[in-house]
Structure formats: structure tokens, C-alpha cells
Design an enzyme around this catalytic site. Structure first.
Site, PDB file in Angstrom:
ATOM      1  N   ASN A  33       1.233   2.403   7.588  1.00  0.00           N
ATOM      2  CA  ASN A  33       0.033   1.742   7.071  1.00  0.00           C
ATOM      3  C   ASN A  33       0.467   0.994   5.823  1.00  0.00           C
ATOM      4  O   ASN A  33       0.668   1.593   4.769  1.00  0.00           O
ATOM      5  CB  ASN A  33      -1.040   2.793   6.740  1.00  0.00           C
ATOM      6  CG  ASN A  33      -2.217   2.196   6.003  1.00  0.00           C
ATOM      7  OD1 ASN A  33      -2.403   0.979   5.980  1.00  0.00           O
ATOM      8  ND2 ASN A  33      -3.034   3.052   5.391  1.00  0.00           N
ATOM      9  N   TRP A  34       0.606  -0.305   5.979  1.00  0.00           N
ATOM     10  CA  TRP A  34       1.140  -1.100   4.866  1.00  0.00           C
ATOM     11  C   TRP A  34       0.119  -1.349   3.767  1.00  0.00           C
ATOM     12  O   TRP A  34       0.466  -1.790   2.687  1.00  0.00           O
ATOM     13  CB  TRP A  34       1.646  -2.447   5.402  1.00  0.00           C
ATOM     14  CG  TRP A  34       3.057  -2.380   5.895  1.00  0.00           C
ATOM     15  CD1 TRP A  34       3.846  -1.259   5.995  1.00  0.00           C
ATOM     16  CD2 TRP A  34       3.854  -3.479   6.333  1.00  0.00           C
ATOM     17  NE1 TRP A  34       5.080  -1.604   6.469  1.00  0.00           N
ATOM     18  CE2 TRP A  34       5.124  -2.955   6.684  1.00  0.00           C
ATOM     19  CE3 TRP A  34       3.632  -4.844   6.467  1.00  0.00           C
ATOM     20  CZ2 TRP A  34       6.148  -3.758   7.158  1.00  0.00           C
ATOM     21  CZ3 TRP A  34       4.654  -5.643   6.939  1.00  0.00           C
ATOM     22  CH2 TRP A  34       5.898  -5.110   7.276  1.00  0.00           C
ATOM     23  N   LYS A  35      -1.159  -1.161   4.064  1.00  0.00           N
ATOM     24  CA  LYS A  35      -2.216  -1.473   3.080  1.00  0.00           C
ATOM     25  C   LYS A  35      -2.084  -2.946   2.673  1.00  0.00           C
ATOM     26  O   LYS A  35      -1.684  -3.750   3.508  1.00  0.00           O
ATOM     27  CB  LYS A  35      -2.130  -0.508   1.898  1.00  0.00           C
ATOM     28  CG  LYS A  35      -2.055   0.941   2.379  1.00  0.00           C
ATOM     29  CD  LYS A  35      -2.200   1.954   1.312  1.00  0.00           C
ATOM     30  CE  LYS A  35      -2.131   3.346   1.954  1.00  0.00           C
ATOM     31  NZ  LYS A  35      -2.375   4.412   1.014  1.00  0.00           N
ATOM     32  N   HIS A  58     -10.249   4.670   6.827  1.00  0.00           N
ATOM     33  CA  HIS A  58      -9.283   5.138   5.827  1.00  0.00           C
ATOM     34  C   HIS A  58     -10.043   5.448   4.534  1.00  0.00           C
ATOM     35  O   HIS A  58     -11.022   4.768   4.205  1.00  0.00           O
ATOM     36  CB  HIS A  58      -8.222   4.064   5.589  1.00  0.00           C
ATOM     37  CG  HIS A  58      -7.091   4.554   4.748  1.00  0.00           C
ATOM     38  ND1 HIS A  58      -7.188   4.656   3.377  1.00  0.00           N
ATOM     39  CD2 HIS A  58      -5.856   5.007   5.080  1.00  0.00           C
ATOM     40  CE1 HIS A  58      -6.052   5.154   2.909  1.00  0.00           C
ATOM     41  NE2 HIS A  58      -5.224   5.370   3.920  1.00  0.00           N
ATOM     42  N   GLU A 102      -9.474   4.770   1.586  1.00  0.00           N
ATOM     43  CA  GLU A 102      -9.602   3.622   0.668  1.00  0.00           C
ATOM     44  C   GLU A 102     -10.724   2.694   1.118  1.00  0.00           C
ATOM     45  O   GLU A 102     -11.417   2.093   0.291  1.00  0.00           O
ATOM     46  CB  GLU A 102      -8.258   2.881   0.578  1.00  0.00           C
ATOM     47  CG  GLU A 102      -7.243   3.695  -0.221  1.00  0.00           C
ATOM     48  CD  GLU A 102      -5.801   3.489   0.194  1.00  0.00           C
ATOM     49  OE1 GLU A 102      -5.491   2.494   0.868  1.00  0.00           O
ATOM     50  OE2 GLU A 102      -4.960   4.353  -0.160  1.00  0.00           O
ATOM     51  N   GLU A 119      -6.009  13.063   6.399  1.00  0.00           N
ATOM     52  CA  GLU A 119      -5.403  12.558   5.168  1.00  0.00           C
ATOM     53  C   GLU A 119      -6.138  13.107   3.953  1.00  0.00           C
ATOM     54  O   GLU A 119      -7.162  12.544   3.535  1.00  0.00           O
ATOM     55  CB  GLU A 119      -5.476  11.026   5.140  1.00  0.00           C
ATOM     56  CG  GLU A 119      -4.732  10.371   6.280  1.00  0.00           C
ATOM     57  CD  GLU A 119      -4.202   8.998   5.863  1.00  0.00           C
ATOM     58  OE1 GLU A 119      -3.003   8.788   5.953  1.00  0.00           O
ATOM     59  OE2 GLU A 119      -5.008   8.169   5.428  1.00  0.00           O
ATOM     60  N   GLY A 135      -0.627   8.611  -1.684  1.00  0.00           N
ATOM     61  CA  GLY A 135       0.012   7.784  -2.709  1.00  0.00           C
ATOM     62  C   GLY A 135       0.293   8.527  -4.006  1.00  0.00           C
ATOM     63  O   GLY A 135       0.608   7.912  -5.020  1.00  0.00           O
ATOM     64  N   SER A 168       1.483  11.027   1.478  1.00  0.00           N
ATOM     65  CA  SER A 168       2.837  11.191   0.930  1.00  0.00           C
ATOM     66  C   SER A 168       3.807  11.829   1.920  1.00  0.00           C
ATOM     67  O   SER A 168       4.663  12.626   1.523  1.00  0.00           O
ATOM     68  CB  SER A 168       2.797  11.978  -0.384  1.00  0.00           C
ATOM     69  OG  SER A 168       2.018  11.284  -1.334  1.00  0.00           O
ATOM     70  N   GLY A 193       2.021   5.656   4.422  1.00  0.00           N
ATOM     71  CA  GLY A 193       1.824   4.491   3.553  1.00  0.00           C
ATOM     72  C   GLY A 193       3.129   4.081   2.897  1.00  0.00           C
ATOM     73  O   GLY A 193       3.939   3.355   3.467  1.00  0.00           O
ATOM     74  N   GLY A 194       3.356   4.591   1.691  1.00  0.00           N
ATOM     75  CA  GLY A 194       4.503   4.195   0.874  1.00  0.00           C
ATOM     76  C   GLY A 194       5.827   4.173   1.622  1.00  0.00           C
ATOM     77  O   GLY A 194       6.594   3.202   1.529  1.00  0.00           O
TER      78      GLY A 194
END
Ligand code: PGA
Length: 260
Positions: A13-15, A99, A101, A171, A177, A217, A238-239
Site C-alpha cells: 500500500n503505497w499511500k 483504510h 487513514e 490493521e 507507520g 509495520s 505500507g512503508g
């Protein structure tokens, strides 16, 4: 083991990261690194604008380029939005829905998540539905009840025959993150709870076929431990999905977990 009834999925998930040229450069590197037969389903969800670039640059690989969100309506006056049909038409299969966010910054609610899940399924997309508690909610001891509410709302319009086309991602918001991961046991406890809820709402056969991912994470150091858990079938990352080498290493862990 029941894991044979479902796919292991490693989903990035690149956001809001990477321009089109950065996407092309990432994809060129990933092509070189990724095993030809990854052994698990590989998904990379990128900003909508970069979907065609990623698809073109990853053509011939096993990577499914996915979307990070979509609108629930078929079309209309929703400035800036992208519909399920638009994603489907360009060959997208997976779309992240709800998500944290999106819930936090764009007011997505359990009701809109439910409508989006139905719209995605109707357009032949596979929704990756995100659920998860905040640190405050975990401390208050309401994690399981909250997760039940989020999950049952998200599945409220999903017919039994469509359940296998939905992926769930647990999540915990406090782990996204932050570098802080849920322990494998904490994550397993919640993922088992999610599967039990699906068993109760539908039946055991349906529930054992649903892939439940962990997100928050996940990285090369903790992935193997998380994926060894009986109810964790992959990761939403993500990261660690932003670097080709890290993402490849996670795909390799996923491939091993799938064959075990
Ligand atoms: P993270 O993000 O891996 O950077 O914690 C996960 C996610 O938000 O999907």
C-alpha cells in the site's frame, strides 16, 4: 491445515507516495528482483494516477496492480473520485476499502465501507477491507467488540457466495507507520476472532476460505513470525513496500508461508 483453503497475499500500500517516473523506476527494479513464480499472490496498490504506469512496467510479472480506494457510486458528480467500473476497466483486480487513514481523514464510515464493498464486488473487484482499533480503544478493552462491529458492517451486504472474493486486513491503528507491531500472538488473536465472526455469520467452509491479512509495520524482521500464525494469511504493507528489495523479501516470506 486450514491454510490450504486460502491464498497467502502480500499486498503493498503505497499511500500518497511516488510519482509516475518513480513508479516506473521501482517497477523496473522489482522485475529484476522478484521470483518468477512468487508462490503467493502479489498485490501492489498505488495512487490511481500511477496505475497504468505500474501495470505497463510490471507486464508479464505476477504482480497485480491495485487501487487504494474508490467511490461507492457508479458515476456522477463526485469531483476527484474514481469508480469501481473505472478501476475494473483498466484491469485492476484489488482495491483497498476503509483504510484507517480514509476513515480518519476522509470521513469514511462503516456504512460507506459497506456500500463500497458491494460496489467493488459488483464490478468484479476484490475488496481488501481494513478493520482495526486505536490505541485508546485497545486500552479500554473494546477491541473485539469494535472489530466485530466493523467487520459485520462491512459484510452486511455480502452474500455467502461472494465472501471468498473479499479479503480482510486487520490493521491496528497504533501499529500503522509507527514501527510498533502487534506481536504475532496479539495479531493472531484478532485474526482468529475475525474468522470466528465469519464462521458465525456464514459457515465454517466460507470462513476458512477467506484470506485475512495483518497490517501495521510489517517488515522483513517480523513477517515470518506473523505469517506462521494459523489465521494470518498475508500482509498489507505500507512503508516496507516502498523499496523493491524489502518488498521482494516480504514476497519471499509469503511464498514460503504459502507452501508450508
Ligand atoms: P505500515 O502501513 O506498514 O507503514 O505500517 C500499513 C498500512 O497502513 O496499510
Amino acid at each position: 491445515m486450514n491454510k490450504k483453503y486460502r491464498k497467502t497475499i502480500i499486498a503493498g500500500n503505497w499511500k500518497m507516495n511516488k510519482t509516475a517516473s518513480e513508479t516506473a523506476a521501482f517497477a523496473a527494479e522489482l522485475r529484476e528482483l522478484l521470483p518468477r513464480r512468487p508462490g503467493c499472490e502479489v498485490v501492489l496498490c498505488v495512487p490511481a494516477l500511477n496505475i497504468p504506469t505500474a501495470q505497463k512496467a510490471l507486464k508479464g510479472t505476477r504482480v497485480n496492480v491495485g487501487a487504494e480506494t474508490m467511490h461507492e457510486a457508479a458515476s456522477g458528480a463526485y469531483t476527484g473520485e474514481v469508480s469501481a467500473a473505472m478501476l475494473s476497466d483498466v484491469g485492476v483486480k484489488y482495491v483497498i476499502i476503509g483504510h484507517s487513514e480514509r476513515r480518519q481523514y476522509y470521513n469514511e464510515t462503516d456504512a460507506s465501507v459497506s456500500r463500497k464493498v458491494c460496489a467493488a464486488l459488483a464490478a468484479d473487484l476484490t475488496p481488501i477491507v481494513c478493520v482495526g482499533e486505536s490505541l485508546e480503544q485497545r486500552k479500554m478493552g473494546v477491541t473485539m467488540e469494535l472489530l466485530a462491529y466493523q467487520l459485520l458492517s462491512a459484510f452486511s451486504g455480502v452474500a455467502e457466495e461472494d465472501v471468498r472474493r473479499v479479503v480482510v486486513a486487520y490493521e491496528p491503528i497504533w501499529a500503522i507507520g509507527t514501527g510498533e507491531t502487534a506481536t504475532a500472538e496479539q495479531a493472531q488473536e484478532v485474526c482468529a476472532h475475525i474468522r470466528a465472526l465469519l464462521r458465525k455469520k456464514y459457515n465454517a467452509t466460507v470462513a476458512r476460505g477467506v484470506s485475512i491479512l495483518y497490517g501495521g509495520s510489517m517488515n522483513t524482521a517480523n513477517a515470518a513470525g506473523l505469517l506462521a500464525m494459523p489465521d494470518i494469511d498475508g500482509g498489507l504493507i505500507g512503508g516496507a513496500s516502498l523499496k523493491p528489495a524489502d518488498f521482494t523479501a516480504l514476497v519471499e516470506v509469503g511464498g514460503k508461508a504459502d507452501t508450508e
